[in-house]
Scaffold this motif. Structure first.
Motif, PDB file in Angstrom:
ATOM      1  N   ALA A 112       0.681  -0.893  -0.059  1.00 40.11           N
ATOM      2  CA  ALA A 112      -0.081   0.140  -0.322  1.00 40.11           C
ATOM      3  C   ALA A 112       0.854   1.804  -0.321  1.00 40.11           C
ATOM      4  CB  ALA A 112      -1.515  -0.422   1.438  1.00 40.11           C
ATOM      5  N   PRO A 113       1.825   1.126   0.680  1.00 40.36           N
ATOM      6  CA  PRO A 113       2.658   2.357   0.605  1.00 40.36           C
ATOM      7  C   PRO A 113       3.041   3.130  -0.392  1.00 40.36           C
ATOM      8  CG  PRO A 113       4.254   0.939   1.158  1.00 40.36           C
ATOM      9  CD  PRO A 113       2.646   0.200   0.765  1.00 40.36           C
ATOM     10  N   TYR A 114       3.823   2.514  -1.653  1.00 44.51           N
ATOM     11  CA  TYR A 114       4.240   3.570  -2.830  1.00 44.51           C
ATOM     12  C   TYR A 114       3.543   3.511  -4.064  1.00 44.51           C
ATOM     13  CZ  TYR A 114       8.051   2.842   0.008  1.00 44.51           C
ATOM     14  OH  TYR A 114       8.880   2.705   1.055  1.00 44.51           O
ATOM     15  N   ALA A 115       3.024   4.585  -4.700  1.00 44.94           N
ATOM     16  CA  ALA A 115       2.499   4.903  -5.546  1.00 44.94           C
ATOM     17  C   ALA A 115       2.912   4.099  -6.586  1.00 44.94           C
ATOM     18  CB  ALA A 115       2.042   6.238  -5.673  1.00 44.94           C
ATOM     19  N   ARG A 116       1.417   3.596  -7.578  1.00 46.47           N
ATOM     20  CA  ARG A 116       2.530   2.959  -9.005  1.00 46.47           C
ATOM     21  C   ARG A 116       2.362   4.894  -9.619  1.00 46.47           C
ATOM     22  NH1 ARG A 116       0.050   0.542 -13.509  1.00 46.47           N
ATOM     23  NH2 ARG A 116       0.263   1.831 -14.992  1.00 46.47           N
ATOM     24  N   LEU A 117       3.621   4.663 -11.036  1.00 44.34           N
ATOM     25  CA  LEU A 117       3.812   5.737 -11.162  1.00 44.34           C
ATOM     26  C   LEU A 117       3.780   6.187 -13.129  1.00 44.34           C
ATOM     27  CD1 LEU A 117       7.011   6.824  -9.264  1.00 44.34           C
ATOM     28  CD2 LEU A 117       5.046   7.902  -8.563  1.00 44.34           C
ATOM     29  N   ALA A 118       4.117   4.833 -13.116  1.00 41.70           N
ATOM     30  CA  ALA A 118       3.689   4.501 -14.979  1.00 41.70           C
ATOM     31  C   ALA A 118       2.873   5.003 -15.530  1.00 41.70           C
ATOM     32  CB  ALA A 118       3.777   2.706 -15.399  1.00 41.70           C
ATOM     33  N   GLY A 119       3.675   6.505 -16.224  1.00 45.18           N
ATOM     34  CA  GLY A 119       2.386   6.944 -17.142  1.00 45.18           C
ATOM     35  C   GLY A 119       2.152   8.152 -16.843  1.00 45.18           C
ATOM     36  N   GLN A 120       2.633   8.787 -15.485  1.00 38.79           N
ATOM     37  CA  GLN A 120       1.533   9.626 -15.102  1.00 38.79           C
ATOM     38  C   GLN A 120       1.989  10.768 -15.628  1.00 38.79           C
ATOM     39  OE1 GLN A 120      -0.953  11.271 -13.288  1.00 38.79           O
ATOM     40  NE2 GLN A 120      -0.690   9.823 -11.771  1.00 38.79           N
ATOM     41  N   HIS A 121       1.336  11.895 -15.509  1.00 43.06           N
ATOM     42  CA  HIS A 121       1.817  13.676 -16.447  1.00 43.06           C
ATOM     43  C   HIS A 121       3.011  13.981 -16.145  1.00 43.06           C
ATOM     44  CE1 HIS A 121      -2.350  13.648 -18.287  1.00 43.06           C
ATOM     45  NE2 HIS A 121      -2.664  13.721 -16.900  1.00 43.06           N
ATOM     46  N   GLN A 122       4.197  14.391 -16.753  1.00 38.48           N
ATOM     47  CA  GLN A 122       5.552  14.854 -16.346  1.00 38.48           C
ATOM     48  C   GLN A 122       5.118  16.284 -15.803  1.00 38.48           C
ATOM     49  OE1 GLN A 122       4.631  14.058 -20.086  1.00 38.48           O
ATOM     50  NE2 GLN A 122       6.705  13.515 -20.307  1.00 38.48           N
ATOM     51  N   GLU A 123       4.328  16.909 -15.625  1.00 39.04           N
ATOM     52  CA  GLU A 123       4.309  18.049 -14.757  1.00 39.04           C
ATOM     53  C   GLU A 123       3.213  17.723 -13.902  1.00 39.04           C
ATOM     54  OE1 GLU A 123       3.418  19.330 -19.022  1.00 39.04           O
ATOM     55  OE2 GLU A 123       3.148  17.601 -17.979  1.00 39.04           O
ATOM     56  N   TYR A 124       2.626  16.710 -13.545  1.00 37.42           N
ATOM     57  CA  TYR A 124       2.343  16.461 -12.149  1.00 37.42           C
ATOM     58  C   TYR A 124       2.889  16.087 -10.977  1.00 37.42           C
ATOM     59  CZ  TYR A 124      -0.818  14.631  -7.681  1.00 37.42           C
ATOM     60  OH  TYR A 124      -0.860  14.286  -7.297  1.00 37.42           O
ATOM     61  N   THR A 125       3.925  14.766 -11.765  1.00 41.71           N
ATOM     62  CA  THR A 125       5.065  14.441 -10.877  1.00 41.71           C
ATOM     63  C   THR A 125       5.960  15.511 -10.354  1.00 41.71           C
ATOM     64  OG1 THR A 125       4.430  12.227 -11.550  1.00 41.71           O
ATOM     65  CG2 THR A 125       6.782  12.507 -10.981  1.00 41.71           C
TER      66      THR A 125
END
Length: 219
Positions: free
Chosen positions: A165-178
């Motif tokens: 539960a602790p670590y988010a899925r990051l794949a494909g996330q918007h550059q600007e948001y990350t």
């Protein structure tokens, strides 16, 4: 052990402790049986009687946001999403838009919406900056030893799938948001992860931009 890597090992040890504590919280969250169908209703239509707007307006159909300032939520871990909604109710992640929405939701609402989004298929993103892709890849896969920055992959996975539960899925996330979130961690505007605050504090603007762009292209 090489002395240069002792601080990195310490960072990873802190990460392991975070996994332990958050896993316990996740077990508590699982005690509530979520109803994804009800979650879809809230996500798609909101609840005007309680001043809960439709999530789809900002986060897109099935959680695939097309607004780069708003995160893609499709396929994000149920337990992680629930934790973030809970954090929006506190000073740890105070946000002028999400805080009043989260406070208007019940525990059941949060579980239901998170469970529905977990089951949605995430649409892929793409890296845009060829000039920084090697730097982003280096940081994500290997970290920056001389700055005591651990590899992102050690917690978020080689392909960005994350670890519930602790670590988010990051794949494909918007550059600007990350990039915005890493900057918020660095500056203290977002304060719901001690380890991410520590890591982000050691990253330059260029390094944040590079790793954020690389993450967008993960599948």
């Amino acid at each position: 052990m090489n002395r240069a890597f002792l601080p990195v090992a310490k960072s990873l040890f802190i990460a392991m402790l975070a996994v332990s504590s958050l896993a316990g919280a996740a077990e508590g969250a699982k005690a509530v049986k979520a109803d994804p169908a009800k979650g879809e209703t809230i996500y798609t239509n909101g609840d005007a009687s309680r001043n809960i707007p439709a999530c789809v307006a900002c986060h897109g159909a099935a959680g695939n946001s097309t607004i780069v300032q708003n995160p893609k939520l499709a396929a994000q871990h149920e337990s992680y999403l629930y934790k973030q909604l809970s954090n929006f109710r506190t000073p740890e992640r105070n946000n002028p838009i999400m805080t009043p929405i989260a406070k208007a939701m019940t525990e059941e609402d949060m579980h239901n919406v998170a469970a529905w989004l977990d089951k949605q298929e995430s649409k892929p993103g793409a890296a845009k900056n060829k000039a920084s892709i090697d730097l982003g890849k280096k940081i994500y896969r290997g970290g920056i030893a001389e700055k005591n920055v651990p590899a992102c992959a050690s917690c978020h996975g080689a392909n960005g799938a994350g670890i519930p539960a602790p670590y988010a899925r990051l794949a494909g996330q918007h550059q600007e948001y990350t990039s915005a979130q890493l900057t918020a961690f660095r500056g203290g505007a977002r304060n719901n992860s001690q380890q991410m605050t520590m890591i982000a504090s050691r990253l330059s603007d260029a390094e944040i931009a590079a790793v954020s762009d690389y993450i967008a292209g993960l599948k």
